[in-house]
Design an enzyme around this catalytic site. Structure first.
Site, short mmCIF file in Angstrom:
data_model
loop_
_atom_site.label_atom_id
_atom_site.label_comp_id
_atom_site.label_asym_id
_atom_site.label_seq_id
_atom_site.Cartn_x
_atom_site.Cartn_y
_atom_site.Cartn_z
N CYS A 155 0.87 -1.18 0.00
CA CYS A 155 0.00 0.00 0.00
C CYS A 155 0.90 1.24 0.00
O CYS A 155 2.11 1.13 -0.21
CB CYS A 155 -0.95 -0.01 1.19
N THR A 156 0.35 2.39 0.25
CA THR A 156 1.11 3.64 0.13
C THR A 156 2.20 3.77 1.18
O THR A 156 3.37 3.98 0.85
CB THR A 156 0.17 4.86 0.22
#
EC number: 1.14.-.-
Length: 272
Positions: A177-178
């Site tokens: 994810c980020t």
């Protein structure tokens, strides 16, 4: 003068998280720090921006609390402050999976950014993007699986459906994810479903960019950020964003109308 953007999180029990809110808010305002801090009983999750001196003071201030000391954080830079104000929010869940009393303490194993490319290039590894579709539209790792979610609360339903045809094989799963918080929680959910070989990218996409520079070009496109930069490239430089209606280039200073990845220039916003 440029600004330092710091992203960090920690899962830790904060029984008095509601008391922490005014203290953090006042400290940030006094030190000209802007951004968003989320507090929950499960811990802290934040992206903030300010001068290097201000952020040094901020993390020294957090060090006074043994639960929040020595936080590891990702650091990048921005020509303009990507936040217009300082927000400290209280949440029931630190990152909302939508499942009450879910224990995410047993999560997957970390893969360091330097080893990530070799790991996800293996033919026996399923790479799953735990972000939302509007984020993935800007960029992703090659051959990664898009769960096509609109929000993180959609992920459990997708995972349960995907697991039906995979759980018996107990495949190797790599998740990202980020900044790392969503994949940490989603790996715990996958393990709860019965998968045993679950891994996730340490520090998320942003740390991968910082550590590797995407040297093997396995990342395609940009990474969506939850601030006024909108997107950054693999060198952590804000990308070229276009208005979704007229296609005009939108400068960083004008990117003030953003909703779930949809960017409008001021001219089009006035006519919507």
């Amino acid at each position: 003068m440029g600004y330092v953007v710091s992203t960090f999180y920690r899962f830790v029990h904060l029984s008095n998280y509601y008391d922490i809110r005014p203290v953090l808010k006042e400290f940030c305002v006094q030190n000209n720090i802007k951004g968003t801090i989320i507090l929950a009983e499960q811990g802290i999750n934040a992206t903030i921006a300010g001068s290097q001196n201000s952020l040094d003071k901020f993390f020294s201030f957090l060090d006074l609390d043994s639960r929040l000391c020595n936080l590891q954080y990702h650091k990048s830079f921005s020509r303009c402050n990507p936040f217009s104000k300082m927000k400290v929010k209280l949440r029931k869940e630190l990152v909302c999976l939508g499942i009450e009393d879910f224990d995410n303490s047993v999560s997957g194993e970390y893969i360091d950014p330097e080893n990530w490319d070799n790991f996800i290039s293996r033919s026996d590894v399923y790479t799953i993007d735990t972000r939302n579709s509007y984020e993935i539209n800007f960029g992703k790792f090659k051959n990664s699986i898009n769960p096509e979610t609109n929000c993180f609360r959609d992920f459990p339903d997708w995972a349960i459906s995907w697991a039906k045809n995979k759980i018996d094989d107990d495949p190797i799963i790599a998740m990202y994810c980020t900044g790392g918080i969503r994949c940490e929680k989603s790996t715990a959910f996958m393990k709860d479903l019965g998968f045993s070989k679950v891994y996730h990218l340490k520090g998320g996409i942003l740390e991968y960019f910082k550590s590797t520079g995407n040297i093997n070009n396995l990342w395609e496109g940009y990474c969506f950020t939850f601030d006024d930069r909108i997107i950054v490239d693999d060198k952590l430089v804000p990308g070229d964003v276009k208005c979704i209606l007229c296609g005009a280039h939108v400068m960083l200073e004008d990117m003030k109308s953003i909703s779930r990845g949809h960017v409008l220039c001021f001219s089009c916003k006035d006519h919507v």
